[in-house]
Design an enzyme around this catalytic site. Structure first.
Site, PDB file in Angstrom:
ATOM      1  N   TYR A 196      15.802  29.426  39.356  1.00  0.00           N
ATOM      2  CA  TYR A 196      16.376  28.384  38.485  1.00  0.00           C
ATOM      3  C   TYR A 196      17.631  27.794  39.123  1.00  0.00           C
ATOM      4  O   TYR A 196      17.779  26.576  39.236  1.00  0.00           O
ATOM      5  CB  TYR A 196      16.707  28.997  37.120  1.00  0.00           C
ATOM      6  N   GLU A 246      25.162  28.455  36.524  1.00  0.00           N
ATOM      7  CA  GLU A 246      24.339  29.408  37.281  1.00  0.00           C
ATOM      8  C   GLU A 246      24.397  29.113  38.775  1.00  0.00           C
ATOM      9  O   GLU A 246      24.146  29.989  39.592  1.00  0.00           O
ATOM     10  CB  GLU A 246      22.880  29.332  36.820  1.00  0.00           C
ATOM     11  N   GLY A 259      17.444  28.519  21.948  1.00  0.00           N
ATOM     12  CA  GLY A 259      16.137  29.154  22.082  1.00  0.00           C
ATOM     13  C   GLY A 259      16.254  30.648  21.799  1.00  0.00           C
ATOM     14  O   GLY A 259      17.244  31.277  22.160  1.00  0.00           O
ATOM     15  N   SER A 271      24.435  23.288  36.217  1.00  0.00           N
ATOM     16  CA  SER A 271      24.648  24.557  35.509  1.00  0.00           C
ATOM     17  C   SER A 271      25.616  25.473  36.241  1.00  0.00           C
ATOM     18  O   SER A 271      25.607  25.554  37.480  1.00  0.00           O
ATOM     19  CB  SER A 271      23.292  25.261  35.357  1.00  0.00           C
ATOM     20  N   GLU A 314      21.234  39.401  39.611  1.00  0.00           N
ATOM     21  CA  GLU A 314      21.962  39.060  38.384  1.00  0.00           C
ATOM     22  C   GLU A 314      23.206  38.236  38.725  1.00  0.00           C
ATOM     23  O   GLU A 314      23.739  38.323  39.846  1.00  0.00           O
ATOM     24  CB  GLU A 314      22.356  40.363  37.666  1.00  0.00           C
TER      25      GLU A 314
HETATM   26  P1  NAP Z   1      16.127  24.012  26.361  1.00  0.00           P
HETATM   27  O1  NAP Z   1      16.482  24.236  24.936  1.00  0.00           O
HETATM   28  O2  NAP Z   1      15.281  25.011  27.071  1.00  0.00           O
HETATM   29  O3  NAP Z   1      15.399  22.582  26.435  1.00  0.00           O
HETATM   30  C1  NAP Z   1      14.730  22.177  27.602  1.00  0.00           C
HETATM   31  C2  NAP Z   1      14.038  20.853  27.315  1.00  0.00           C
HETATM   32  O4  NAP Z   1      13.335  20.427  28.499  1.00  0.00           O
HETATM   33  C3  NAP Z   1      12.980  20.911  26.193  1.00  0.00           C
HETATM   34  O5  NAP Z   1      13.030  19.713  25.478  1.00  0.00           O
HETATM   35  C4  NAP Z   1      11.678  20.995  26.984  1.00  0.00           C
HETATM   36  O6  NAP Z   1      10.562  20.500  26.275  1.00  0.00           O
HETATM   37  C5  NAP Z   1      12.000  20.053  28.129  1.00  0.00           C
HETATM   38  N1  NAP Z   1      11.118  20.205  29.282  1.00  0.00           N
HETATM   39  C6  NAP Z   1      10.789  21.331  29.943  1.00  0.00           C
HETATM   40  N2  NAP Z   1       9.961  21.061  30.956  1.00  0.00           N
HETATM   41  C7  NAP Z   1       9.734  19.726  30.933  1.00  0.00           C
HETATM   42  C8  NAP Z   1       8.957  18.834  31.723  1.00  0.00           C
HETATM   43  N3  NAP Z   1       8.216  19.266  32.744  1.00  0.00           N
HETATM   44  N4  NAP Z   1       8.982  17.516  31.417  1.00  0.00           N
HETATM   45  C9  NAP Z   1       9.712  17.066  30.378  1.00  0.00           C
HETATM   46  N5  NAP Z   1      10.452  17.858  29.574  1.00  0.00           N
HETATM   47  C10 NAP Z   1      10.465  19.173  29.863  1.00  0.00           C
HETATM   48  O7  NAP Z   1      17.436  23.811  27.248  1.00  0.00           O
HETATM   49  P2  NAP Z   1      18.930  23.428  26.772  1.00  0.00           P
HETATM   50  O8  NAP Z   1      19.676  24.670  26.486  1.00  0.00           O
HETATM   51  O9  NAP Z   1      18.853  22.350  25.755  1.00  0.00           O
HETATM   52  O10 NAP Z   1      19.521  22.864  28.143  1.00  0.00           O
HETATM   53  C11 NAP Z   1      19.447  21.478  28.466  1.00  0.00           C
HETATM   54  C12 NAP Z   1      19.655  21.302  29.961  1.00  0.00           C
HETATM   55  O11 NAP Z   1      20.919  21.813  30.336  1.00  0.00           O
HETATM   56  C13 NAP Z   1      18.653  22.037  30.839  1.00  0.00           C
HETATM   57  O12 NAP Z   1      18.432  21.256  31.990  1.00  0.00           O
HETATM   58  C14 NAP Z   1      19.352  23.324  31.213  1.00  0.00           C
HETATM   59  O13 NAP Z   1      18.837  23.834  32.424  1.00  0.00           O
HETATM   60  C15 NAP Z   1      20.767  22.805  31.348  1.00  0.00           C
HETATM   61  N6  NAP Z   1      21.834  23.772  31.087  1.00  0.00           N
HETATM   62  C16 NAP Z   1      21.852  24.479  29.924  1.00  0.00           C
HETATM   63  C17 NAP Z   1      22.902  25.332  29.659  1.00  0.00           C
HETATM   64  C18 NAP Z   1      22.972  26.111  28.361  1.00  0.00           C
HETATM   65  O14 NAP Z   1      23.785  27.057  28.299  1.00  0.00           O
HETATM   66  N7  NAP Z   1      22.225  25.726  27.335  1.00  0.00           N
HETATM   67  C19 NAP Z   1      23.958  25.448  30.584  1.00  0.00           C
HETATM   68  C20 NAP Z   1      23.909  24.685  31.744  1.00  0.00           C
HETATM   69  C21 NAP Z   1      22.860  23.829  31.980  1.00  0.00           C
HETATM   70  P3  NAP Z   1       9.697  21.475  25.289  1.00  0.00           P
HETATM   71  O15 NAP Z   1      10.390  21.392  23.949  1.00  0.00           O
HETATM   72  O16 NAP Z   1       8.359  20.851  25.316  1.00  0.00           O
HETATM   73  O17 NAP Z   1       9.749  22.861  25.870  1.00  0.00           O
HETATM   74  O1  F7E Z   2      21.387  35.583  29.698  1.00  0.00           O
HETATM   75  C1  F7E Z   2      21.843  39.230  29.943  1.00  0.00           C
HETATM   76  C2  F7E Z   2      21.231  38.521  31.141  1.00  0.00           C
HETATM   77  O2  F7E Z   2      19.278  34.347  29.237  1.00  0.00           O
HETATM   78  C3  F7E Z   2      22.777  35.849  29.652  1.00  0.00           C
HETATM   79  C4  F7E Z   2      20.611  29.213  30.393  1.00  0.00           C
HETATM   80  O3  F7E Z   2      20.914  28.294  29.370  1.00  0.00           O
HETATM   81  O4  F7E Z   2      22.919  29.701  30.779  1.00  0.00           O
HETATM   82  C5  F7E Z   2      21.678  30.285  30.456  1.00  0.00           C
HETATM   83  O5  F7E Z   2      21.316  31.242  31.414  1.00  0.00           O
HETATM   84  C6  F7E Z   2      23.045  37.255  30.180  1.00  0.00           C
HETATM   85  C7  F7E Z   2      22.364  37.568  31.512  1.00  0.00           C
HETATM   86  O6  F7E Z   2      21.431  33.076  29.759  1.00  0.00           O
HETATM   87  C8  F7E Z   2      19.111  40.279  27.790  1.00  0.00           C
HETATM   88  O7  F7E Z   2      20.894  39.464  32.162  1.00  0.00           O
HETATM   89  C9  F7E Z   2      20.893  41.181  28.638  1.00  0.00           C
HETATM   90  O8  F7E Z   2      23.277  38.225  32.349  1.00  0.00           O
HETATM   91  O9  F7E Z   2      21.190  34.182  27.591  1.00  0.00           O
HETATM   92  P1  F7E Z   2      20.748  34.293  28.991  1.00  0.00           P
HETATM   93  P2  F7E Z   2      21.724  32.780  31.292  1.00  0.00           P
HETATM   94  O10 F7E Z   2      20.821  33.538  32.193  1.00  0.00           O
HETATM   95  O11 F7E Z   2      23.182  32.949  31.510  1.00  0.00           O
HETATM   96  C10 F7E Z   2      22.959  29.020  32.053  1.00  0.00           C
HETATM   97  C11 F7E Z   2      24.337  28.426  32.223  1.00  0.00           C
HETATM   98  C12 F7E Z   2      21.856  28.051  32.215  1.00  0.00           C
HETATM   99  O12 F7E Z   2      22.004  27.049  32.897  1.00  0.00           O
HETATM  100  C13 F7E Z   2      20.512  28.470  31.730  1.00  0.00           C
HETATM  101  O13 F7E Z   2      19.673  27.337  31.528  1.00  0.00           O
HETATM  102  O14 F7E Z   2      22.509  38.185  29.236  1.00  0.00           O
HETATM  103  N1  F7E Z   2      20.866  39.878  29.047  1.00  0.00           N
HETATM  104  N2  F7E Z   2      19.824  41.443  27.879  1.00  0.00           N
HETATM  105  C14 F7E Z   2      19.762  39.296  28.540  1.00  0.00           C
HETATM  106  N3  F7E Z   2      19.320  38.029  28.621  1.00  0.00           N
HETATM  107  C15 F7E Z   2      18.170  37.725  27.949  1.00  0.00           C
HETATM  108  N4  F7E Z   2      17.708  36.449  27.981  1.00  0.00           N
HETATM  109  N5  F7E Z   2      17.484  38.664  27.222  1.00  0.00           N
HETATM  110  C16 F7E Z   2      17.908  39.964  27.113  1.00  0.00           C
HETATM  111  O15 F7E Z   2      17.284  40.788  26.465  1.00  0.00           O
END
Ligand code: NAP
Ligand code: F7E
Length: 371
Positions: free
Chosen positions: A159, A137, A195, A135, A291
């Site tokens: 995370y 992050e 989500g 990620s 942050e």
């Molecule tokens: P997501 O919608 O939150 O999906 C996470 C998945 O992991 C869900 O299927 C969840 O199952 C499963 N899971 C959680 N804990 C588990 C466990 N203990 N054992 C088995 N399965 C488990 O996340 P996403 O946005 O699709 O992201 C996919 C991956 O990419 C994650 O690893 C995330 O950290 C990484 N990532 C995401 C982003 C982004 O912007 N979306 C960016 C960079 C990296 P349930 O349905 O049961 O909750």
């Molecule tokens: O926050 C700000 C918050 O929760 C984005 C995950 O998929 O991407 C994701 O992580 C920004 C942050 O995503 C609210 O402070 C303001 O600066 O949508 P987010 P994230 O933290 O960037 C990375 C790449 C991953 O890997 C992660 O799995 O938005 N923000 N107000 C807020 N964020 C949330 N959630 N809720 C608020 O009300």
């Protein structure tokens, strides 16, 4: 050889798009699903076919990244040619409330999986390719902009720390054991299946509900954070391409464009002709103890080596999500009009979970949206 993919996190946003892609490409797809008191397969229900039909290529298995035995057993049964590790406690804000659990799932869970794959490959003499969902992050308090594969990490949340561990475990398995282990350092990617407590979807869902009179306020935290937002459909293509290369490697996947949360909010509300000052409020509970202020990716390596380019800009992505959420809100409106109760949206339920660190009350005055 038949292509068999095993996906952890198949019920998540990325898992559902990747499953669609791999089924289209003729793969058999196996997904690991953790048992829950309610079914969590909503995002892949449209892909699932009854076991008794012909040509069923999507199969689900109960398992958990915390349960190493279940991973080993599933790998032995499924005999995957490619494993995509997408499972995670993926919410950054929540990771401050559950740091140990987050680290167990992401850091140790990934290690369980890598070790299971290594043993399977060595005992069965079968090649397996592994993809790790790293990620942006991990860059955290960024040292340089834009961030590329060589930018140093400075994680700013439990995370991100856990993702750094999993990232280096993956690279170490590549170097120590010659495993085909690849990492994708993906920047934020979104879609109508995102989500509901991530900020983009929280905004688009609320805008649509406000438009149809189902909600009156939206509470947000830091609007100044900058993110590089892309479309998930594009990003799962990159995951697949990474595993089709001759050699394993690490790739940044991003659009290269970055926008503030405020800009995304303005785009969403303008699309529906809504006035932000009237509906949007500030709640400090959505702030984070530390942050990540700015993320902007440099995906030149992916473009040159994988031939990958993003196809959706932030304004297009935002409008796509708002339009999808408007359809959802229309269905909810119809139910309400017919006298039915509808469930509270997740982002409203989320407000009842009080992060323990910041206790200040929400601000009822309009949130400033100017530049
Ligand atoms: P997501 O919608 O939150 O999906 C996470 C998945 O992991 C869900 O299927 C969840 O199952 C499963 N899971 C959680 N804990 C588990 C466990 N203990 N054992 C088995 N399965 C488990 O996340 P996403 O946005 O699709 O992201 C996919 C991956 O990419 C994650 O690893 C995330 O950290 C990484 N990532 C995401 C982003 C982004 O912007 N979306 C960016 C960079 C990296 P349930 O349905 O049961 O909750
Ligand atoms: O926050 C700000 C918050 O929760 C984005 C995950 O998929 O991407 C994701 O992580 C920004 C942050 O995503 C609210 O402070 C303001 O600066 O949508 P987010 P994230 O933290 O960037 C990375 C790449 C991953 O890997 C992660 O799995 O938005 N923000 N107000 C807020 N964020 C949330 N959630 N809720 C608020 O009300």
């Amino acid at each position: 050889m038949d292509k068999v993919a095993l996906i952890t996190g198949i019920t998540g946003q990325d898992g559902s798009y990747l499953t669609e892609l791999l089924l289209q490409k003729g793969y058999s797809v196996h997904g690991i699903v953790r048992r829950s008191s309610v079914f969590t397969t909503e995002r892949i229900d449209h892909l699932y076919r009854d076991r008794h039909e012909d040509d069923v290529r999507l199969h689900l298995h109960y398992g958990d990244l915390l349960d190493a035995i279940s991973l080993r057993r599933t790998i032995g049964e499924v005999k995957p040619t490619e494993v995509y590790n997408l499972a995670a406690q993926s919410h950054v804000r929540t990771s401050f409330d559950q740091p140990v659990y987050t680290a167990e799932v992401i850091a140790l869970g990934t290690l369980h999986l890598l070790e299971a794959i290594r043993d399977y490959r060595d005992t069965q003499q079968r090649d397996v390719r592994f993809y790790q969902a790293s990620s942006s992050e991990m860059f955290g308090r960024v040292k340089e902009t834009p961030q590329s594969e060589t930018t140093p990490f400075y994680p700013r949340s439990p995370y991100a720390c856990a993702k750094v561990h999993a990232h280096w475990q993956t690279i170490n398995h590549r170097e120590a054991y010659d495993l085909f282990a690849t990492t994708g350092i993906l920047f934020n990617h979104e879609s109508p299946r995102r989500g509901e407590t991530f900020v983009t979807r929280k905004i688009t869902r609320a805008a649509a509900r406000i438009k149809l009179g189902l909600q009156s306020e939206l509470y947000l935290g830091n609007l100044d954070a900058k993110r590089d937002w892309g479309f998930t459909g594009d990003y799962v293509q990159a995951m697949w391409l990474m595993l089709q290369q001759d050699e394993p490697d690490d790739y940044v996947i991003a659009t290269g464009q970055c926008h503030t949360v405020r800009e995304f909010l303005i785009e969403a509300f303008n699309h529906l002709g809504l006035e932000i000052e009237r509906y949007v409020r500030f709640d400090p509970r959505y702030l984070r103890p530390t942050e990540v202020d700015l993320l902007q990716g440099d995906a030149r390596k992916a473009r040159e080596r994988l031939g990958w380019t993003p196809t959706v800009t932030m304004p297009q992505l935002c409008r796509m999500m708002v339009d999808a959420d408007l359809k959802l809100a229309e269905q909810e409106r119809a139910l309400v009009n017919a006298g039915h109760c509808i469930p509270q949206p997740c982002e409203s339920i989320e407000s009842q979970f009080g992060p323990s660190i910041i206790g200040a009350p929400p601000v009822r005055e309009p949130i400033p949206v100017g530049p």
